[in-house]
Design a protein around this motif. Structure first.
Motif, PDB file in Angstrom:
ATOM      1  N   TRP A  62      70.684 112.394  42.360  1.00 41.24           N
ATOM      2  CA  TRP A  62      69.844 112.919  41.292  1.00 41.24           C
ATOM      3  C   TRP A  62      68.370 112.925  41.708  1.00 41.24           C
ATOM      4  O   TRP A  62      67.659 113.912  41.509  1.00 41.24           O
ATOM      5  CB  TRP A  62      70.036 112.090  40.024  1.00 41.24           C
ATOM      6  CG  TRP A  62      69.239 112.611  38.857  1.00 41.24           C
ATOM      7  CD1 TRP A  62      68.072 112.120  38.361  1.00 41.24           C
ATOM      8  CD2 TRP A  62      69.554 113.757  38.062  1.00 41.24           C
ATOM      9  NE1 TRP A  62      67.630 112.872  37.303  1.00 41.24           N
ATOM     10  CE2 TRP A  62      68.526 113.892  37.094  1.00 41.24           C
ATOM     11  CE3 TRP A  62      70.602 114.678  38.064  1.00 41.24           C
ATOM     12  CZ2 TRP A  62      68.522 114.911  36.152  1.00 41.24           C
ATOM     13  CZ3 TRP A  62      70.594 115.692  37.117  1.00 41.24           C
ATOM     14  CH2 TRP A  62      69.565 115.797  36.175  1.00 41.24           C
ATOM     15  N   ARG A  63      67.919 111.842  42.312  1.00 35.97           N
ATOM     16  CA  ARG A  63      66.519 111.791  42.754  1.00 35.97           C
ATOM     17  C   ARG A  63      66.266 112.759  43.910  1.00 35.97           C
ATOM     18  O   ARG A  63      65.179 113.321  44.037  1.00 35.97           O
ATOM     19  CB  ARG A  63      66.151 110.371  43.188  1.00 35.97           C
ATOM     20  CG  ARG A  63      66.012 109.396  42.041  1.00 35.97           C
ATOM     21  CD  ARG A  63      65.174 108.211  42.477  1.00 35.97           C
ATOM     22  NE  ARG A  63      65.478 107.024  41.715  1.00 35.97           N
ATOM     23  CZ  ARG A  63      64.954 105.829  41.951  1.00 35.97           C
ATOM     24  NH1 ARG A  63      64.119 105.676  42.959  1.00 35.97           N
ATOM     25  NH2 ARG A  63      65.277 104.787  41.209  1.00 35.97           N
ATOM     26  N   ALA A  64      67.272 112.933  44.759  1.00 41.25           N
ATOM     27  CA  ALA A  64      67.114 113.826  45.906  1.00 41.25           C
ATOM     28  C   ALA A  64      66.896 115.270  45.468  1.00 41.25           C
ATOM     29  O   ALA A  64      66.264 116.055  46.185  1.00 41.25           O
ATOM     30  CB  ALA A  64      68.333 113.731  46.815  1.00 41.25           C
ATOM     31  N   ARG A  65      67.404 115.633  44.303  1.00 39.27           N
ATOM     32  CA  ARG A  65      67.263 117.010  43.821  1.00 39.27           C
ATOM     33  C   ARG A  65      65.801 117.414  43.692  1.00 39.27           C
ATOM     34  O   ARG A  65      65.444 118.577  43.923  1.00 39.27           O
ATOM     35  CB  ARG A  65      67.955 117.169  42.463  1.00 39.27           C
ATOM     36  CG  ARG A  65      69.464 117.051  42.506  1.00 39.27           C
ATOM     37  CD  ARG A  65      70.056 117.249  41.120  1.00 39.27           C
ATOM     38  NE  ARG A  65      69.796 118.595  40.601  1.00 39.27           N
ATOM     39  CZ  ARG A  65      70.013 118.961  39.343  1.00 39.27           C
ATOM     40  NH1 ARG A  65      70.477 118.083  38.473  1.00 39.27           N
ATOM     41  NH2 ARG A  65      69.766 120.192  38.951  1.00 39.27           N
ATOM     42  N   SER A  66      64.946 116.478  43.305  1.00 37.37           N
ATOM     43  CA  SER A  66      63.538 116.809  43.078  1.00 37.37           C
ATOM     44  C   SER A  66      62.655 116.513  44.293  1.00 37.37           C
ATOM     45  O   SER A  66      61.440 116.683  44.224  1.00 37.37           O
ATOM     46  CB  SER A  66      63.007 116.040  41.862  1.00 37.37           C
ATOM     47  OG  SER A  66      63.116 114.642  42.068  1.00 37.37           O
ATOM     48  N   ALA A  67      63.257 116.075  45.393  1.00 39.53           N
ATOM     49  CA  ALA A  67      62.481 115.769  46.598  1.00 39.53           C
ATOM     50  C   ALA A  67      62.416 116.989  47.514  1.00 39.53           C
ATOM     51  O   ALA A  67      63.338 117.804  47.554  1.00 39.53           O
ATOM     52  CB  ALA A  67      63.102 114.594  47.341  1.00 39.53           C
ATOM     53  N   ASP A  68      61.314 117.110  48.243  1.00 36.62           N
ATOM     54  CA  ASP A  68      61.191 118.167  49.246  1.00 36.62           C
ATOM     55  C   ASP A  68      61.832 117.748  50.564  1.00 36.62           C
ATOM     56  O   ASP A  68      62.279 118.594  51.339  1.00 36.62           O
ATOM     57  CB  ASP A  68      59.715 118.491  49.504  1.00 36.62           C
ATOM     58  CG  ASP A  68      59.005 119.009  48.266  1.00 36.62           C
ATOM     59  OD1 ASP A  68      59.573 119.898  47.599  1.00 36.62           O
ATOM     60  OD2 ASP A  68      57.898 118.525  47.963  1.00 36.62           O
ATOM     61  N   LEU A  69      61.859 116.451  50.814  1.00 32.94           N
ATOM     62  CA  LEU A  69      62.326 115.931  52.098  1.00 32.94           C
ATOM     63  C   LEU A  69      62.942 114.558  51.882  1.00 32.94           C
ATOM     64  O   LEU A  69      62.411 113.740  51.129  1.00 32.94           O
ATOM     65  CB  LEU A  69      61.145 115.829  53.072  1.00 32.94           C
ATOM     66  CG  LEU A  69      61.408 115.266  54.468  1.00 32.94           C
ATOM     67  CD1 LEU A  69      62.243 116.249  55.290  1.00 32.94           C
ATOM     68  CD2 LEU A  69      60.084 114.983  55.181  1.00 32.94           C
ATOM     69  N   LEU A  70      64.069 114.306  52.545  1.00 31.21           N
ATOM     70  CA  LEU A  70      64.703 112.990  52.498  1.00 31.21           C
ATOM     71  C   LEU A  70      64.436 112.263  53.811  1.00 31.21           C
ATOM     72  O   LEU A  70      64.573 112.846  54.888  1.00 31.21           O
ATOM     73  CB  LEU A  70      66.216 113.117  52.288  1.00 31.21           C
ATOM     74  CG  LEU A  70      66.694 113.918  51.082  1.00 31.21           C
ATOM     75  CD1 LEU A  70      68.216 113.873  50.993  1.00 31.21           C
ATOM     76  CD2 LEU A  70      66.069 113.403  49.798  1.00 31.21           C
ATOM     77  N   HIS A  71      64.056 111.001  53.699  1.00 31.44           N
ATOM     78  CA  HIS A  71      63.870 110.152  54.880  1.00 31.44           C
ATOM     79  C   HIS A  71      64.949 109.076  54.790  1.00 31.44           C
ATOM     80  O   HIS A  71      64.829 108.120  54.021  1.00 31.44           O
ATOM     81  CB  HIS A  71      62.471 109.534  54.877  1.00 31.44           C
ATOM     82  CG  HIS A  71      62.108 108.874  56.165  1.00 31.44           C
ATOM     83  ND1 HIS A  71      60.960 109.184  56.869  1.00 31.44           N
ATOM     84  CD2 HIS A  71      62.744 107.919  56.901  1.00 31.44           C
ATOM     85  CE1 HIS A  71      60.905 108.448  57.970  1.00 31.44           C
ATOM     86  NE2 HIS A  71      61.976 107.669  58.002  1.00 31.44           N
ATOM     87  N   ILE A  72      66.020 109.256  55.576  1.00 34.92           N
ATOM     88  CA  ILE A  72      67.213 108.425  55.430  1.00 34.92           C
ATOM     89  C   ILE A  72      67.201 107.290  56.445  1.00 34.92           C
ATOM     90  O   ILE A  72      67.221 107.513  57.653  1.00 34.92           O
ATOM     91  CB  ILE A  72      68.484 109.282  55.582  1.00 34.92           C
ATOM     92  CG1 ILE A  72      68.503 110.360  54.488  1.00 34.92           C
ATOM     93  CG2 ILE A  72      69.734 108.416  55.518  1.00 34.92           C
ATOM     94  CD1 ILE A  72      69.658 111.335  54.598  1.00 34.92           C
TER      95      ILE A  72
END
Length: 316
Positions: A62-72
Motif C-alpha cells: 500500500w505504501r509502495a503505491r505512492s512512492a516514486d522509488l523503492l529502496h529495498i
C-alpha cells in the motif's frame, strides 16, 4: 504540495534503512517483530508495522503505491514480492521457424536492491536472478560483496553510521576488550587468532551476537549500545564466514560504531583503528544514496529537476 520524489525504504538491516530515511526525509517500513532492539522504531514509530507477514506485505504494498522509488534492504525475495512482475511470453523464432517461450522481468516500480551481507552470502546467484534483473541498481554495503556474482554490476556504498548516536566518548584505559561471536564461531578459535596478532594479554569478554528477544539471555537495545560498548577499551572484529569457511574480510557495522565512539578496534587483518572513516558518516552516505536515487529515476523514464521534483524526461 511537496513534489519531491518519494522514496520508500523497505525492510531494515541494523537500522540502516531507518537512519537513511530519517535524514533524507524518506519513508521506511519494517516489521516490528524483526526489530527487537528498536533500531528502526527509535527513528520513527511509523517505520514499523505490527502484525504477521501477510499484514506487513499488505502495508508495504500500500505504501509502495505512492512512492516514486523503492529502496529495498531486505534481499531478493522482498523485491520479488513487492516490485517485480513476471510476464511469460511466446514469440516467433525466425531462424527455427517456430516459437520460443520465455519470461520478461517487468518492475512494477523502479527499485534499488541493497545487499548488506547475509542477505547475499546465504543465497546462490541463481536464486537472486529475477530480483537483480529488474533492479535499477544493485548496491552492496561492504567491499568483499563485490567479489560475488550478480546479474548487474554492483556499486559499493559504505555502511552508514549515525555519529549523533555513536558520538565520540572518553574511552577507559582498562585493558578490557569485547568480542561478539556470530553463528558457530568458536571462542577458542577467536582467542587463538587474537594471540597470533599480539592481543592475547587483553582481558577479553566474549558475547554471542543478539538474534532475538530471549535467545541469548539479556539483550542490549540499539540506543543503549554506545554505553555498553564504551565500557571496553578494545573491540575485536574477527567474524567467521560459515559459508566460505574463512574469516570475514569486511568491517562489521558494530566495529564501525566502535570506531565512531573512539574505541581501539581490531580489524580482520590485525590492524587497529579508533577513528571512523568519513565515508561512513551518515550524512555522507545519504548524499551518495541521493545521487544513486537520482540516477535510478533518470534510467526509468523519470528524472529529478533542479528543485528536486520528479518529472518525465524532457520536462526538467
Amino acid at each position: 504540495m511537496d513534489e519531491r520524489p518519494k522514496v520508500l525504504h523497505v525492510w531494515d538491516i541494523g537500522g540502516n534503512g531507518a537512519a537513511l530515511a530519517k535524514v533524507m526525509g524518506h519513508d521506511c517500513i519494517h516489521r516490528a517483530s524483526n526489530d527487537p532492539y528498536h533500531g528502526t522504531r527509535m527513528y520513527s514509530d511509523r517505520f514499523v508495522v505490527r502484525g504477521g507477514p501477510r499484514w506487513f506485505y499488505a502495508q508495504a504494498w500500500w505504501r509502495a503505491r505512492s512512492a516514486d522509488l523503492l529502496h529495498i534492504h531486505g534481499g531478493h525475495r522482498m523485491a520479488e514480492r513487492l516490485a517485480v512482475r513476471k510476464m511469460d511470453y511466446e514469440r516467433p523464432y525466425p531462424s527455427e521457424g517456430g516459437m520460443v517461450m520465455g519470461r520478461d522481468i517487468v518492475p512494477r516500480k523502479p527499485y534499488i536492491l541493497h545487499y548488506h551481507g547475509s542477505d547475499v552470502w546465504d543465497h546462490q546467484s541463481g536464486s537472486r536472478r529475477i530480483a537483480e534483473l529488474g533492479a535499477a541498481r544493485i548496491l552492496v554495503s561492504t567491499p568483499d560483496l563485490l567479489k560475488l556474482e550478480y546479474e548487474k554490476e554492483p556499486t559499493y556504498v559504505p555502511t552508514p553510521i549515525d555519529t549523533g548516536l555513536f558520538a565520540r566518548r572518553d574511552i577507559p584505559n582498562n585493558n578490557r576488550g569485547l568480542a561478539i561471536l556470530i553463528g558457530d564461531q568458536g571462542r577458542d578459535d577467536t582467542l587463538r587468532r587474537l594471540r597470533e596478532y599480539g592481543f592475547g594479554d587483553i582481558e577479553w569478554t566474549f558475547r554471542r551476537r543478539q538474534y532475538g528477544h530471549g535467545s541469548h539471555g539479556s539483550i542490549t537495545m540499539h540506543k543503549d549500545m554506545p554505553a555498553m560498548l564504551s565500557k571496553y577499551q578494545y573491540y575485536c572484529d574477527f567474524k567467521w564466514n560459515r559459508v566460505h569457511n574463512k574469516w570475514h574480510e569486511a568491517t562489521s557495522q558494530t566495529a564501525l560504531e566502535c570506531m565512531s565512539l573512539g574505541m581501539s578496534t581490531i580489524l580482520h587483518d590485525g590492524s587497529v583503528r579508533d577513528t571512523l572513516p568519513d565515508e561512513h558518516r551518515l550524512e555522507n552516505v545519504a548524499e551518495r544514496i541521493g545521487e544513486i536515487h537520482r540516477e535510478a529515476m533518470e534510467t526509468r523514464g523519470m528524472m529529478v529537476d533542479g528543485t528536486g521534483r520528479a518529472v518525465p524526461k524532457g520536462r526538467a
